[in-house]
Enzyme design. Structure first.
Site, PDB file in Angstrom:
ATOM      1  CE  LYS A 233     -13.338 -10.906 -15.377  1.00 21.15           C
ATOM      2  NZ  LYS A 233     -12.555 -10.540 -14.223  1.00 21.15           N
ATOM      3  NE  ARG A 267     -11.891 -15.647 -10.238  1.00 22.39           N
ATOM      4  CZ  ARG A 267     -12.998 -15.610 -10.959  1.00 22.39           C
ATOM      5  NH1 ARG A 267     -12.957 -15.128 -12.188  1.00 22.39           N
ATOM      6  NH2 ARG A 267     -14.146 -16.033 -10.462  1.00 22.39           N
TER       7      ARG A 267
END
Ligand code: HH2
Length: 288
Positions: A233, A267
């Site tokens: 991210k 995740r």
């Protein structure tokens, strides 16, 4: 915490969850790895790579071999990083259809990453057994009902339309969770089927994503398992500039810190490396 498999009488479909329930995984006492499978043309880090069904199934198989405990399938980019193309429920279902049943046959539970009740419903019918809603039951008014009816676990993720650097992000996350939990209770979703996720990168500045990771332990007050998805991210790029496919080191660092802060599930795109990092961290911790 039970996150138990639903009984057959509650949902015939959910009987397929019998072999590998989230409950059993969580009771193993080690962090759970959720491998990401994006059957999308535009996901922020792997868009287009697994749009072809055979490539998608092969990637899922590889992630399971590498140690993924759950496969999370998404057919619409949730990208908060730019302009993800909105996808109709029928297009989302069309992308999932050739992939879902095959992935559900790989021996690990499959979660469906969607904010649409209609897509969740058809994915549950096709073999998924967990709903992953990046709008925490708050976007589609029918979502809570679908989850309740199928009696499956649900991941409630925090989200906001836009980031506001002026707010206390932990207070915002807690207030959002309280709204989602009220919706879930009203719909009849058993509390022990709920997982909470602070939504790293969603409606947050990079600094707020880092704060959410740093203060994850504050969310323990909800008494529910926590999931963290920090993989590749943008906050990583802010700390140490790199394109999405060069953010593995930052992803591993974030996930290890998240687990130390109480995350039970991470995740990840890079399953083998994540599993190895978690095992090494656990071995060092156990040797203390
Ligand atoms: N992040 C993404 C998508 N779904 N679900 C949960 N519960 N938590 C997350 O942090 C999360 C999520 C975004 O990552 P990715 O799937 O790789 O990208 P895209 O949404 O662009 O497909």
């Amino acid at each position: 915490m039970s996150l138990a498999s639903p009984s057959v009488s509650q949902s015939p479909r959910a009987a397929t969850d019998a072999s590998g329930t989230l409950a059993r995984l969580l009771s193993a006492g080690r962090p759970i790895v959720m491998g990401i499978l994006n059957v999308t043309p535009d996901s922020f880090s792997d868009g287009g790579r697994f749009l072809d069904p055979s490539a998608a199934i092969e990637h899922a198989r590889r992630m399971v071999a590498e140690g993924a405990d759950i496969i999370d399938i998404g057919a619409e980019s949730t990208r908060p990083y730019g302009t993800a193309t909105p996808v109709s429920p029928s297009e989302e279902a069309r992308r999932l259809e050739p992939v879902l049943a095959a992935v559900a046959g790989l021996g690990v539970p499959v979660s469906i990453d969607t904010m649409k009740a209609q897509v969740a419903e058809s994915a549950l019918a096709a073999g998924a057994c967990i709903v992953n809603d990046v709008w925490g039951l708050q976007r589609d008014p029918d979502m809570a009902g679908v989850v309740a009816r199928h009696a499956v676990p649900v991941i409630i993720m925090h989200n906001r339309e836009t980031a506001d650097p002026a707010i206390d992000i932990m207070a915002d996350i807690a207030a959002f969770f309280a709204r989602s939990l009220a919706l879930s209770e009203r719909a009849g979703i058993a509390r022990d089927r709920i997982v909470l996720d602070p939504g790293i990168g969603f409606g947050k500045t990079p600094e707020q994503s880092i704060t959410a990771l740093a203060r994850l332990d504050q969310l323990a007050t909800f008494g529910l398992p926590l999931l963290v998805g920090a993989s590749r991210k943008r906050f990583i790029d802010k700390v140490s500039p790199a394109p999405p496919d060069r953010r593995l080191g930052g992803s591993l660092a974030a996930h290890l810190i998240a687990v130390a802060g109480g995350a039970r599930i991470v995740r990840a795109h890079d399953v083998a490396e994540t599993v190895q990092a978690l095992k090494v961290a656990a071995a060092i911790r156990d040797a203390r």
